[in-house]
Design a protein around this motif. Structure first.
Motif, mmCIF file in Angstrom:
data_model
loop_
_atom_site.group_PDB
_atom_site.id
_atom_site.type_symbol
_atom_site.label_atom_id
_atom_site.label_comp_id
_atom_site.label_asym_id
_atom_site.label_seq_id
_atom_site.Cartn_x
_atom_site.Cartn_y
_atom_site.Cartn_z
ATOM 1 N N ARG A 138 18.286 18.788 6.896
ATOM 2 C CA ARG A 138 18.080 20.233 6.865
ATOM 3 C C ARG A 138 16.845 20.643 7.652
ATOM 4 O O ARG A 138 16.620 21.822 7.858
ATOM 5 C CB ARG A 138 17.965 20.682 5.409
ATOM 6 C CG ARG A 138 18.059 22.179 5.176
ATOM 7 C CD ARG A 138 19.337 22.800 5.650
ATOM 8 N NE ARG A 138 19.616 24.056 4.952
ATOM 9 C CZ ARG A 138 20.516 24.945 5.319
ATOM 10 N NH1 ARG A 138 21.248 24.721 6.409
ATOM 11 N NH2 ARG A 138 20.727 26.039 4.630
ATOM 12 N N GLY A 821 23.720 27.662 11.004
ATOM 13 C CA GLY A 821 24.409 27.697 9.721
ATOM 14 C C GLY A 821 24.583 29.102 9.200
ATOM 15 O O GLY A 821 25.661 29.483 8.732
ATOM 16 N N GLU A 826 27.519 29.232 6.662
ATOM 17 C CA GLU A 826 26.936 29.163 5.326
ATOM 18 C C GLU A 826 27.181 30.442 4.529
ATOM 19 O O GLU A 826 26.780 31.532 4.946
ATOM 20 C CB GLU A 826 25.442 28.875 5.419
ATOM 21 C CG GLU A 826 25.150 27.513 6.033
ATOM 22 C CD GLU A 826 23.699 27.117 5.933
ATOM 23 O OE1 GLU A 826 23.097 27.345 4.868
ATOM 24 O OE2 GLU A 826 23.168 26.577 6.921
ATOM 25 N N ILE A 841 26.655 23.060 5.663
ATOM 26 C CA ILE A 841 25.493 23.230 6.518
ATOM 27 C C ILE A 841 25.753 22.445 7.800
ATOM 28 O O ILE A 841 26.615 21.558 7.838
ATOM 29 C CB ILE A 841 24.195 22.758 5.837
ATOM 30 C CG1 ILE A 841 24.178 21.234 5.649
ATOM 31 C CG2 ILE A 841 23.996 23.468 4.505
ATOM 32 C CD1 ILE A 841 22.840 20.703 5.149
#
Length: 910
Positions: A138, A821, A826, A841
């Protein structure tokens, strides 16, 4: 019960025997039985890949592998890599390219990468993406990881190179905390708890709105094997309420009588380690109530109040205005307008909330993954009803935060349990629990009107946004007040009006997430800019250049910066890639077929730090008798690199080599408050405090030798040599008296940015420093399916001065990945998306090549001219993607994420 038969296997070359249930997960056996904690657990479902290890040379998810099938096998974890030249080369490459940021996914990436390199010496990018497709990151945006694996064949014993004396700032040095990350030695929230620590399970509401009654919990404890205690609101000795903004604090540790969102905590069950606690038999009855899930319903006349003690469901309003918007828009030659919608977005940090607590004499010591140790201490102490000095927060390594670990979560529950049971306690949220109970990015409904003259000079912008702040306030006031300042972007207007409101619903609390509402606003403003360019027949880049803020121009709050305004330079840096991308798209679109190429541009600005509020950071640096320079670094590093940046600033300001700097962690009992890690503030604010503290220490050390403050220092063990011109003196440090912390000399400095309060029209100086940036996106759209394929992103950012270009580029690319994302995939749906399989993601295959240009405007207030970049790295991505989609298909998408079905609606004109 018959003991489980021993299972023999080799782990990192050693023969081990495990006497556990054959269905025990390998990840659990490694971490709990063998105490090999380099292997991380982010989901326990095979979705994130953080637990990847090698089983007989093949990568597997340890969380999906039962130990009963492993007899006679060979397991290798990240701890094994340092034993081989190939492993060390891979680790070195990760350090060289910045392939590790927070470091939580790094063990999984390294193990998957090492398996690939064992098969293919020089893998292609496609092979790397295929091999690492099951491991999520991430932070990095993956590009540095791809570069690391592609370059892992090179092992240079001198890499990374120590920067020259006085040249640490600006050098591409490896992270000072990088080696422990690539070795798997970094200690995250679930890595250090004592093995005999009690475990905590939280009982949560299955309804977005419900009353409830607790039954006989004492009987439950007595009848449930392994359960030690149950905690509820009745067990909170202090204030059963918390919130990051004291005036708006409204969230209970445990709900009392009714719950306001699905996933809210009602009670906690504390049990012996290893006890199988089933919460299905917990004595609790529910009375579900109608839920209000949308701001439009919450603001209707007669709507049920989310908080009965408030007059309505609007938490707060924000406002900035200058000039007569209505008259100026009426006079404009061209007007465009639009309505935009965004959704809840999950932080999806790979490390879930985790930590442990213990009693030490009269102290409650909490080891926790956090972005805000001193705020945690104050809030937890208020909940416990004790003096803040009795609470100690020891931040562990933080496996990603992005704003989601600014709010309290497990801290008060750990503290209450430790006090109640007088034993160490631990908790780690499951992935569904983390997703259900923690804050999200605010959904927004935005309407805006934009006007300009025929020559493309902006006239006015009228902006209105409603943000769904969920059940509790969290950072809702910050979002509502930051957005009106930023909603116009880094441009000049003759008139401007921006209004916002944050509205309570029964959704999850919406809090801080990389940008504090500005990403949502940027979508509306930058997409309308492209609409305006089309109406005027102007190139979108040219329209932005004509209206871009320059030094000496007033912002929409009337603030004027004499220098450090690098937005025009960012746009100019993108001129060539913009022109070339348009040429390429036109060429591709000249051919028949369903795929249409598009190019999009967007810009952004972002104020570093709090909005028109005090925002201090304090740093301490001292020298020990044996010559250690200890930097008490309270700016929590959540992957962005503050540990390294502060060390670089300290080294140059003190005039010593970077290797002389030793970091001391951000524990609240020994390190001053450097403020929260958020709002792109640490490089600028804490960097200035670091510079000042190191400068003061340098002067103090020079004074010991009777020489001026600008004298040169050389520290060699316990001998300090101070020289200036022909004067030279030696100081033997062991002969000097020490203070209570063992320092022979110490300096403390605080820096608070110069800002002013805003008046009733939002006029004033809300931020001392703004960062600027812009991006160009190239993509194509399959007009038959709505599927989008990204081909490349060019980004240019004014960072003032790049203290560490590798880390700065990593922040930009990581922000771009999160922007991808937000733009394309998302969408958190309360009660539905509770895992990283259904909540999508970007993976390593979703982030295209990213080319970064750093603009160094040299901000006059920043340390060595530097300013932050963390938040605004994200801002232009989504609007640039939406503008590229519109360029490709000829119609706009006004709702994100731009999923294939929504893109098809645009293609078909719906």
């Amino acid at each position: 019960m018959t003991p489980a038969p021993a299972i023999s296997l080799h782990v990192n070359g050693d023969l081990v025997e495990l006497s556990v249930d054959p269905m025990t997960r390998l990840s659990q056996a490694l971490r709990e039985e063998l105490e090999i904690t380099g292997t991380k657990v982010g989901c326990d479902a095979g979705d994130c890949g953080a637990c990847t290890v090698l089983l007989d040379g093949q990568p597997v998810c340890a969380c999906l592998t039962p130990v009963g099938r492993l007899s006679g096998t060979r397991v290798e974890t990240v701890e094994s890599l340092s034993a081989s030249p190939a492993g060390r080369a891979l680790q070195a490459a990760f350090l060289r390219h910045g392939g590790a940021q927070c470091g939580f996914c790094t063990p999984g990436m390294l193990m998957a990468g090492s398996a690939l390199l064992a098969r293919v010496t020089t893998p292609t990018e496609a092979e790397i993406q295929d091999a690492l497709g099951g491991v999520l990151c991430r932070c990095t945006g993956y590009r540095q990881i791809i570069d690391s694996i592609a370059d892992a064949g090179r092992l240079d014993p001198n890499d990374p190179t120590e920067p020259a004396l006085g040249k640490a700032v600006g050098a591409r040095v490896a992270r000072v905390d990088g080696p422990i990350k690539v070795r798997g030695d970094d200690r995250f929230g679930d890595d250090g708890a004592p093995r005999d620590a009690l475990t905590i399970s939280v009982v949560r509401s299955p309804y977005p709105s419900a009353g409830f009654d607790l039954g006989d919990v004492d009987r439950y404890v007595a009848r449930t094997p392994g359960v030690v205690a149950v905690l509820s609101a009745a067990d909170v000795p202090g204030r059963n309420c918390f919130g990051v903004i004291p005036a708006a604090a409204d969230q209970p540790v445990f709900a009392e009588a009714h719950t306001r969102f699905e996933g809210e905590a009602v009670a906690a069950v504390v049990a012996e380690p290893g006890a199988a606690v089933e919460l299905g038999g917990f004595p609790l009855t529910w009375q579900p109530r109608p839920a209000t899930m949308h701001p439009a319903d919450a603001t209707r006349s007669g709507a049920a109040l989310i908080h009965a003690d408030r007059p309505g469901n609007i938490l707060v309003n924000g406002f900035v205005a200058t000039g007569d918007v209505e008259a100026t828009l009426a006079e404009a030659d061209v007007q465009v307008e639009g309505q935009f919608r965004t959704t809840f977005v999950e932080h999806a940090y790979i490390e879930p909330e985790s930590g442990w607590a213990e009693l030490s004499d009269d102290l409650i010591v909490i080891h926790v993954t956090t972005q805000t140790p001193h705020m945690d201490r104050e809030a937890t102490a208020a909940i416990l009803g004790v003096d803040p000095e009795r609470v100690v927060i020891r931040p562990t390594a933080c496996g990603g935060g992005f704003g989601g670990k600014l709010d309290l979560s497990i801290q008060p529950i750990l503290a209450l349990a430790a006090l109640r049971c007088e034993r160490p306690v631990r908790i780690t949220y499951s992935r569904p629990e983390s997703m259900a109970s923690t804050t999200k990015r605010h959904p927004a409904s935005i309407s805006a009107r934009l006007g300009a003259d025929r020559d493309g000079q902006l006239a006015a912008l009228d902006f209105h946004a409603t943000f769904d702040t969920g059940a509790y306030a969290s950072w809702g006031p910050t979002v509502a007040n930051r957005v009106p300042i930023h909603a116009g972007g880094p441009y000049r207007y003759r008139a401007y009006r921006a209004r916002t409101e944050a509205v309570h619903t029964n959704g999850p609390p919406a809090g801080a997430f990389r940008g504090f509402g500005v990403p949502q606003a940027a979508i509306a403003q930058e997409c309308l800019f492209d609409d305006l360019a089309r109406r005027l027949g102007l190139d979108p880049l040219e329209l932005r250049l004509r209206n871009a803020l320059r030094a000496g121009d007033p912002t929409v709050t009337g603030q004027v910066f004499a220098s450090g305004v690098g937005y025009v330079d960012c746009l100019e840096a993108l001129r060539e890639p913009w022109t070339e991308a348009l040429r390429r798209a036109a060429e591709l679109n000249s051919a028949a077929g369903p795929r249409r190429a598009g190019v999009g541009l967007a810009g952004a600005w972002y104020g570093c730090g709090n909005t028109a509020l005090p925002n201090p950071s304090t740093i301490k640096v001292g020298l020990t008798p044996d010559g250690q320079v200890r930097l008490h670094q309270g700016a929590v590093d959540i992957g962005q690199g503050s540990n390294t940046v502060m060390a670089q600033i300290c080294a140059d300001a003190l005039g010593v080599p970077l290797r002389n700097i030793t970091l001391v962690d951000a524990g609240t009992d020994h390190t001053p408050d450097a403020g929260k890690t958020s709002a792109s503030r640490q490089t600028y604010v804490t960097g200035n405090a670091t510079f000042e503290a190191a400068t003061r220490l340098r002067a103090e050390l020079a004074e010991l030798a009777g020489l001026p403050a600008d004298a040169r220092l050389v520290i060699d063990g316990g001998v300090l040599t101070v020289a200036r011109d022909t004067d030279r003196a030696e100081v033997h440090l062991a002969e000097l008296p020490t203070d209570a912390e063992g320092f022979v000399a110490v300096a403390v400095a605080t820096y608070d940015p110069p800002t002013t309060a805003l008046d009733e029209n939002g006029q004033g100086e809300p931020y001392a420093v703004f960062g600027y940036g812009a991006q160009v996106v190239q993509l194509d759209v399959d007009t038959g399916t709505g599927v989008i394929r990204l081909h490349g992103i060019d980004a240019a950012y004014d960072v003032g001065r790049a203290v560490n270009p590798t880390l700065v580029e990593g922040q930009i690319i990581g922000g771009i990945a999160q922007g991808i994302g937000m733009a394309l995939m998302e969408e958190y749906v309360p009660g539905v998306t509770d895992n990283l399989h259904d909540y999508l993601i970007p993976t390593i295959g979703d982030v295209p090549a990213v080319r970064v240009t750093l603009v160094e405007s040299g901000d006059p207030l920043g340390p060595y001219g530097a300013k932050g970049v963390g938040e605004h790295a994200l801002l232009p991505t989504a609007p640039a993607i939406l503008n590229a989609i519109c360029h490709a298909v000829g119609r706009p998408v006004r709702r994100v994420p731009a999923t294939p079905d929504r893109v098809l609606q645009a293609v078909r004109g719906r």
